[in-house]
Design an enzyme around this catalytic site. Structure first.
Site, PDB file in Angstrom:
ATOM      1  N   SER A 274       0.810  -1.104   0.152  1.00  0.00           N
ATOM      2  CA  SER A 274       0.034   0.013   0.085  1.00  0.00           C
ATOM      3  C   SER A 274       0.828   1.238  -0.114  1.00  0.00           C
ATOM      4  CB  SER A 274      -1.049  -0.089   1.244  1.00  0.00           C
ATOM      5  OG  SER A 274      -0.218  -0.096   2.179  1.00  0.00           O
TER       6      SER A 274
ATOM      7  N   LYS B  11       7.261   5.011   2.643  1.00  0.00           N
ATOM      8  CA  LYS B  11       6.165   5.907   1.709  1.00  0.00           C
ATOM      9  C   LYS B  11       5.878   6.964   2.400  1.00  0.00           C
ATOM     10  CE  LYS B  11       6.205   2.364  -1.448  1.00  0.00           C
ATOM     11  NZ  LYS B  11       6.338   2.587  -2.941  1.00  0.00           N
TER      12      LYS B  11
ATOM     13  N   ASP C 161       9.280   7.878  -0.726  1.00  0.00           N
ATOM     14  CA  ASP C 161       8.869   7.631  -1.969  1.00  0.00           C
ATOM     15  C   ASP C 161       7.364   8.256  -2.011  1.00  0.00           C
ATOM     16  OD1 ASP C 161       7.759   6.364  -4.241  1.00  0.00           O
ATOM     17  OD2 ASP C 161       8.324   4.153  -3.788  1.00  0.00           O
TER      18      ASP C 161
ATOM     19  N   ASN D  95       5.449   8.002  -4.669  1.00  0.00           N
ATOM     20  CA  ASN D  95       4.478   7.483  -5.492  1.00  0.00           C
ATOM     21  C   ASN D  95       3.633   8.553  -6.544  1.00  0.00           C
ATOM     22  OD1 ASN D  95       4.849   5.368  -3.364  1.00  0.00           O
ATOM     23  ND2 ASN D  95       4.642   4.452  -5.458  1.00  0.00           N
TER      24      ASN D  95
ATOM     25  N   GLU E 171      11.605  10.105  -4.081  1.00  0.00           N
ATOM     26  CA  GLU E 171      11.385   9.093  -5.109  1.00  0.00           C
ATOM     27  C   GLU E 171      10.024   9.281  -5.649  1.00  0.00           C
ATOM     28  OE1 GLU E 171      12.119   4.854  -4.365  1.00  0.00           O
ATOM     29  OE2 GLU E 171      10.567   4.089  -5.690  1.00  0.00           O
TER      30      GLU E 171
ATOM     31  N   GLU F 264      10.399   3.984 -12.053  1.00  0.00           N
ATOM     32  CA  GLU F 264       9.739   2.665 -12.046  1.00  0.00           C
ATOM     33  C   GLU F 264       8.402   2.849 -13.102  1.00  0.00           C
ATOM     34  OE1 GLU F 264       7.897   2.863  -7.966  1.00  0.00           O
ATOM     35  OE2 GLU F 264       6.446   1.664  -8.887  1.00  0.00           O
TER      36      GLU F 264
ATOM     37  N   ASP G 219      13.016  -0.266 -14.271  1.00  0.00           N
ATOM     38  CA  ASP G 219      11.985  -1.295 -14.035  1.00  0.00           C
ATOM     39  C   ASP G 219      12.274  -2.455 -14.920  1.00  0.00           C
ATOM     40  OD1 ASP G 219       9.160  -2.225 -12.087  1.00  0.00           O
ATOM     41  OD2 ASP G 219       9.182  -2.883 -14.282  1.00  0.00           O
TER      42      ASP G 219
ATOM     43  N   HIS H 162      13.985  -0.266  -9.677  1.00  0.00           N
ATOM     44  CA  HIS H 162      12.777  -0.682  -8.858  1.00  0.00           C
ATOM     45  C   HIS H 162      12.370  -2.300  -8.491  1.00  0.00           C
ATOM     46  CE1 HIS H 162       8.269  -1.419  -9.120  1.00  0.00           C
ATOM     47  NE2 HIS H 162       8.208  -0.892  -7.833  1.00  0.00           N
ATOM     48  N   ALA H 163      12.148  -2.823  -7.699  1.00  0.00           N
ATOM     49  CA  ALA H 163      11.719  -4.032  -7.575  1.00  0.00           C
ATOM     50  C   ALA H 163      10.623  -4.116  -6.603  1.00  0.00           C
ATOM     51  CB  ALA H 163      12.756  -4.928  -7.295  1.00  0.00           C
TER      52      ALA H 163
ATOM     53  N   GLU I  16      16.250  -2.338  -5.180  1.00  0.00           N
ATOM     54  CA  GLU I  16      15.238  -2.738  -4.183  1.00  0.00           C
ATOM     55  C   GLU I  16      14.967  -4.158  -3.850  1.00  0.00           C
ATOM     56  OE1 GLU I  16      11.655  -0.746  -5.362  1.00  0.00           O
ATOM     57  OE2 GLU I  16      10.736  -0.510  -3.231  1.00  0.00           O
TER      58      GLU I  16
END
Lengths: 441, 441
Positions: free
Chosen positions: B34, B228, B256, B258, B282, B309, B332, B359-360, B390
């Site tokens: 999430s 996050k 991050d 997002n 990020e 990503e 990615d 990114h992973a 990651e």
């Protein structure tokens, strides 16, 4: 509103169902639509018919060029559950629906806001606006033009735009254009909106056919034509020279490379073609490449740089404008997320003073995008100067309210709706793969 | 080649068929994964198994977060006819296959080179490389690392790159890294590759769970974790402060967002969080917005700017580098067009001297992308400095050759292939909607 063109409120209802179909025209048989990147398109539509509880309907579609149309159909099917049961009625309902479609987190991952999923959102949003203006009993351009500035701005997703266009700035643009809307709407009804034609210029056509069609275009009243370039530079030189000879010095000739070049290729080619005075170079390189367009523009003036038919969303258009990368913004009615995102793009163009010359052609793109340019004229930029909407004379016969171009100008649509509805018999005959048009191949 | 790690030529064969499946894990039940943009993902894979005439197989997939996985399945089905019957064997065969998939003009219209269609191309290209290295009997990182510079460069589509990276410049980068490949491969086998972990930082976790997992990460040997942010700034401040207190000053904490912010939001938030020394920010804003990332980077230093990503293709990465918009490039493995486009991106990063921190997470992304970073170390940049891959400890049990992280480092894979193969029982149990895992919900 108290004027003659007030927009009636539309009846509140709910979306009942979406009917989705795969429609393809076998245009590759005649090389209509052939260019340096797309040698053999079969013009197609992933088509959606929305029906509401009050039996009102709205239509929308994604234009594709054949294979993969079924992937867009799958994307439309994925969106249907988000729309079914949703309230429609006020413009604000449409703003909410647009947000719900774009902000579904799981579907958003598939872009975000680009490609198949985004184009499908556009078709559904356009169907909502088709229904909205149809129920209101007016053509979409008129419906949009007489919404209040607040109602228009409510449609726009300002996320990622605030460094170039704020809510308040958008309102200011619209308020500044409020005076004179009635007069401009009247002049539009009387005189129409300028068009240019790409019909002479497809790459698969012989020189003779190109010359004949160019002469014909000028005779019909067009003041701008367009030629496809980018496959072979010597061919491009020969064709542009021929076209210039036949149309004379006063007709604008745009050239369109359909993304074939890198920066240096583009600069070299445009310089080589410059003696025959091309008006703009369209899609010189990748539609994603803001910096490359800016670099090309710095080196090819006075030839103008144009792009946008593959512009994926408002964020790319914002950057093209911020970077001074384009002279001409070529929005497309059916690639971004429909009317709502195009309202954002129209407002961005106005903010930067860059004219809109929309992409059209394909299946039904002329029918749709004329409404957006006319809205821009009446309620945003207030100007037709250096603005033209592309026209290609293919496939209009399949639409109930086809675009009408006379004397080089689009006639303002008078029928209610977004001109988006395809004849039932066309949808049946060209259904893929089961329709009669495909059974005989 | 005469060294111990020469790559055997792979047997020539032809692609016989593609088996495509829709696999979904009900991860939303625990709020794993999430974040501020994706509150309730069901981690999923649109999965492709390619079988060749010699019975060799290669696997690949697109990672999605649930709804819409079936749209990617439709895109994979659209690609199958382009691949079936195609020769595989030499690296050049793979370069040709990659071009054929990307340059189909009708399918290209659906991007171009972005979104659902492009991600599907990536899955198929990755399956080709899985098969290639599997038949060669070596892990993909090793297979790629000992191809010749010419063979690597042959894989790259230089269209739209020439203003930043020419064919010759790419060769120079690879030739400069040829000496020492054996030693670096040996050190990789011995010491592994640095990882960082996102497992503590999901937005849906309580403070207590975050603190506990952060402590655990440090105890396990990680020197970088990630949190996050982006839903609520005061929550972000509290969480970052807590995390900094528990890990101390020497552990890097990346944050991050997002994509949640516009430029000013991002600058304000990072400045507010700066007292607790975030290492990078990020995805501060739209992944399409090169100019916004550049503007943010100018204002948030010394905090580094990272993105990638959701970078749609090599053209966006090229511009991020040209514009000085990023300090960290987060490629990615499964969003762009597979290994081939990632080779272009790795070479671009090397050309601009920007470190890769891929990114992973998701489904199988750790398994894939570790190979690309290890190739970068052995054969391109030659460096692990400031480079981390990651790691998220979810769903690895579904893979035959799962990523192994020990002491904060990825162990170099030793099994042949791209680590892309999911267990048959997992593919069956989590098949959507018919699998047992879904039947019980």
């Amino acid at each position: 509103m108290t004027t003659a063109t007030t927009t009636p409120a539309t009846a509140a209802s709910r979306v009942r169902s979406l009917e989705i179909s795969d429609i393809r025209f076998p245009t590759s048989r005649e090389l209509d639509g052939s260019d340096a990147m797309n040698p053999d398109p079969d013009y197609s539509a992933a088509y959606v018919r929305m029906t509401c509880d009050d039996e009102s309907e709205g239509d929308g579609f994604v234009f594709t060029i054949g294979r993969g149309n079924e992937v867009v159909v799958a994307a439309l099917q994925a969106l249907a559950p988000l729309l079914e049961g949703r309230a429609v009625g006020t413009p604000h309902d449409l703003a909410e629906a647009s947000r719900a479609l774009l902000h579904d987190s799981q579907l958003r991952w598939l872009g975000p806001e680009k490609g198949v999923m985004h184009m499908a959102v556009g078709a559904v949003v356009n169907a909502l606006w088709d229904r909205q203006s149809r129920v209101a009993g007016v053509p979409l351009w008129e419906y949009l033009s007489f919404l209040s500035p607040e109602e228009i701005v409510d449609q726009v997703d300002f996320r990622y735009l605030s460094d170039a266009l704020s809510h308040e700035q958008a309102l200011d643009i619209l308020r500044a254009a409020e005076p004179g809307r009635e007069q401009r709407a009247a002049s539009l009804r009387e005189q129409g909106y300028p068009a240019y034609t790409t019909s002479p210029g497809w790459l698969g056509y012989s020189d003779e056919k190109m010359v004949r069609l160019a002469e014909q275009a000028v005779a019909e009243g067009f003041t701008q034509i367009k030629l496809k370039v980018g496959a072979d530079l010597e061919d491009d030189v020969r064709r542009l020279k021929l076209a210039r000879e036949v149309v004379g010095p006063d007709i604008r000739i745009a050239i369109d490379a359909n993304q074939r070049w890198d920066v240096d290729d583009a600069v070299n080619a445009v310089q080589r073609l410059s003696p025959w005075d091309p008006y703009w170079i369209e899609e010189p390189t990748s539609p994603d490449d803001v910096l490359a367009h800016a670099a090309i523009r710095r080196q090819v003036g006075p030839v103008k740089v144009a792009t946008g038919e593959h512009g994926q969303n408002r964020v790319i258009f914002k950057q093209l404008l911020q970077a001074g990368a384009i002279d001409i913004l070529q929005m497309d009615a059916a690639r971004v997320a429909g009317v709502n995102e195009n309202l954002a793009i129209i407002l961005l163009a106005a903010r930067f003073g860059v004219p809109l010359c929309p992409h059209a052609g394909g299946v039904g793109l002329c029918e749709l995008v004329q409404h957006l340019s006319m809205f821009d004229y009446v309620a945003v930029s207030g100007s037709m100067e250096d603005r033209v909407v592309e026209y290609v004379d293919h496939l209009h016969e399949h639409f109930e309210d086809p675009a009408v171009v006379r004397g080089g100008r689009y006639a303002a649509p008078t029928a209610a709706g977004f001109s988006a509805r395809m004849h039932a018999e066309s949808r049946e005959r060209f259904a893929f793969p089961g329709g009669a048009a495909w059974a005989t191949t």
